[in-house]
Design a protein around this motif. Structure first.
Motif, PDB file in Angstrom:
ATOM      1  N   UNK A  83     -34.018 -50.864 -28.491  1.00  0.00           N
ATOM      2  CA  UNK A  83     -34.864 -52.001 -28.781  1.00  0.00           C
ATOM      3  C   UNK A  83     -35.573 -52.403 -27.497  1.00  0.00           C
ATOM      4  N   UNK A  84     -36.817 -52.819 -27.641  1.00  0.00           N
ATOM      5  CA  UNK A  84     -37.585 -53.241 -26.480  1.00  0.00           C
ATOM      6  C   UNK A  84     -37.676 -54.752 -26.454  1.00  0.00           C
ATOM      7  N   UNK A  85     -37.780 -55.299 -25.255  1.00  0.00           N
ATOM      8  CA  UNK A  85     -37.954 -56.738 -25.112  1.00  0.00           C
ATOM      9  C   UNK A  85     -36.694 -57.517 -25.422  1.00  0.00           C
ATOM     10  N   UNK A  86     -36.867 -58.825 -25.501  1.00  0.00           N
ATOM     11  CA  UNK A  86     -35.764 -59.720 -25.825  1.00  0.00           C
ATOM     12  C   UNK A  86     -35.845 -60.118 -27.289  1.00  0.00           C
ATOM     13  N   UNK A  87     -34.869 -59.697 -28.083  1.00  0.00           N
ATOM     14  CA  UNK A  87     -34.917 -60.101 -29.493  1.00  0.00           C
ATOM     15  C   UNK A  87     -34.565 -61.575 -29.645  1.00  0.00           C
ATOM     16  N   UNK A  88     -35.014 -62.166 -30.717  1.00  0.00           N
ATOM     17  CA  UNK A  88     -34.636 -63.540 -31.044  1.00  0.00           C
ATOM     18  C   UNK A  88     -33.105 -63.593 -31.121  1.00  0.00           C
ATOM     19  N   UNK A  89     -32.491 -64.704 -30.708  1.00  0.00           N
ATOM     20  CA  UNK A  89     -31.019 -64.795 -30.752  1.00  0.00           C
ATOM     21  C   UNK A  89     -30.429 -64.483 -32.130  1.00  0.00           C
ATOM     22  N   UNK A  90     -31.096 -64.883 -33.200  1.00  0.00           N
ATOM     23  CA  UNK A  90     -30.585 -64.591 -34.542  1.00  0.00           C
ATOM     24  C   UNK A  90     -30.600 -63.087 -34.815  1.00  0.00           C
ATOM     25  N   UNK A  91     -31.641 -62.414 -34.339  1.00  0.00           N
ATOM     26  CA  UNK A  91     -31.725 -60.964 -34.503  1.00  0.00           C
ATOM     27  C   UNK A  91     -30.642 -60.276 -33.695  1.00  0.00           C
ATOM     28  N   UNK A  92     -30.489 -60.664 -32.444  1.00  0.00           N
ATOM     29  CA  UNK A  92     -29.469 -60.071 -31.586  1.00  0.00           C
ATOM     30  C   UNK A  92     -28.077 -60.279 -32.167  1.00  0.00           C
TER      31      UNK A  92
ATOM     32  N   UNK B 241     -21.730 -42.838 -42.707  1.00  0.00           N
ATOM     33  CA  UNK B 241     -22.277 -43.810 -43.653  1.00  0.00           C
ATOM     34  C   UNK B 241     -22.980 -44.941 -42.903  1.00  0.00           C
ATOM     35  N   UNK B 242     -22.370 -45.419 -41.851  1.00  0.00           N
ATOM     36  CA  UNK B 242     -22.848 -46.612 -41.145  1.00  0.00           C
ATOM     37  C   UNK B 242     -24.041 -46.345 -40.225  1.00  0.00           C
ATOM     38  N   UNK B 243     -24.066 -45.196 -39.599  1.00  0.00           N
ATOM     39  CA  UNK B 243     -25.086 -44.910 -38.588  1.00  0.00           C
ATOM     40  C   UNK B 243     -26.522 -45.053 -39.083  1.00  0.00           C
ATOM     41  N   UNK B 244     -26.881 -44.514 -40.261  1.00  0.00           N
ATOM     42  CA  UNK B 244     -28.277 -44.674 -40.709  1.00  0.00           C
ATOM     43  C   UNK B 244     -28.698 -46.139 -40.848  1.00  0.00           C
ATOM     44  N   UNK B 245     -27.782 -46.989 -41.263  1.00  0.00           N
ATOM     45  CA  UNK B 245     -28.099 -48.410 -41.364  1.00  0.00           C
ATOM     46  C   UNK B 245     -28.355 -48.993 -39.973  1.00  0.00           C
ATOM     47  N   UNK B 246     -27.521 -48.616 -39.010  1.00  0.00           N
ATOM     48  CA  UNK B 246     -27.699 -49.105 -37.646  1.00  0.00           C
ATOM     49  C   UNK B 246     -29.006 -48.639 -37.035  1.00  0.00           C
ATOM     50  N   UNK B 247     -29.342 -47.391 -37.282  1.00  0.00           N
ATOM     51  CA  UNK B 247     -30.600 -46.856 -36.753  1.00  0.00           C
ATOM     52  C   UNK B 247     -31.796 -47.562 -37.378  1.00  0.00           C
ATOM     53  N   UNK B 248     -31.722 -47.824 -38.686  1.00  0.00           N
ATOM     54  CA  UNK B 248     -32.821 -48.530 -39.351  1.00  0.00           C
ATOM     55  C   UNK B 248     -32.931 -49.962 -38.837  1.00  0.00           C
ATOM     56  N   UNK B 249     -31.802 -50.625 -38.640  1.00  0.00           N
ATOM     57  CA  UNK B 249     -31.824 -51.994 -38.117  1.00  0.00           C
ATOM     58  C   UNK B 249     -32.482 -52.037 -36.740  1.00  0.00           C
ATOM     59  N   UNK B 250     -32.127 -51.105 -35.870  1.00  0.00           N
ATOM     60  CA  UNK B 250     -32.727 -51.052 -34.527  1.00  0.00           C
ATOM     61  C   UNK B 250     -34.230 -50.775 -34.614  1.00  0.00           C
ATOM     62  N   UNK B 251     -34.618 -49.877 -35.491  1.00  0.00           N
ATOM     63  CA  UNK B 251     -36.041 -49.553 -35.654  1.00  0.00           C
ATOM     64  C   UNK B 251     -36.826 -50.776 -36.115  1.00  0.00           C
ATOM     65  N   UNK B 252     -36.322 -51.451 -37.116  1.00  0.00           N
ATOM     66  CA  UNK B 252     -37.015 -52.638 -37.629  1.00  0.00           C
ATOM     67  C   UNK B 252     -37.078 -53.734 -36.567  1.00  0.00           C
ATOM     68  N   UNK B 253     -36.000 -53.924 -35.817  1.00  0.00           N
ATOM     69  CA  UNK B 253     -35.990 -54.948 -34.763  1.00  0.00           C
ATOM     70  C   UNK B 253     -36.962 -54.607 -33.637  1.00  0.00           C
ATOM     71  N   UNK B 254     -37.237 -53.327 -33.444  1.00  0.00           N
ATOM     72  CA  UNK B 254     -38.178 -52.939 -32.386  1.00  0.00           C
ATOM     73  C   UNK B 254     -39.637 -53.096 -32.837  1.00  0.00           C
TER      74      UNK B 254
END
Length: 67
Positions: free
Chosen positions: A1-10, A28-41
């Motif tokens: 992730x780039x920059x400082x995410x909003x505290x709620x996002x972090x 099972x869990x990894x694809x969700x984590x990767x998608x979450x990081x992508x969306x947050x970026x």
């Protein structure tokens, strides 16, 4: 992730970690984590936070299904 995410996002992103899980649950869990990081970026704002909460709920359901 780039920059400082909003505290709620972090606060939500920490629940998408998968490295501590056994291998069969990481799969099972990894694809969700990767998608979450992508969306947050790429996105920001209250709708991102809402989307991440729903994605987290889906991830938790799928991981429980794999138990």
């Amino acid at each position: 992730m780039t920059g400082n995410p909003h505290p709620a996002t972090a606060a939500l992103l920490k629940y998408f970690a998968w490295e501590h899980l056994p291998a069969h649950l990481q799969a099972v869990s990894r694809p969700f984590g990767e998608l979450a990081e992508l969306m947050a970026s790429r996105l920001d704002g209250p709708e991102l936070t809402a989307g991440l909460r729903k994605l987290l709920e889906a991830k938790d359901c799928c991981v429980r299904a794999a138990l």
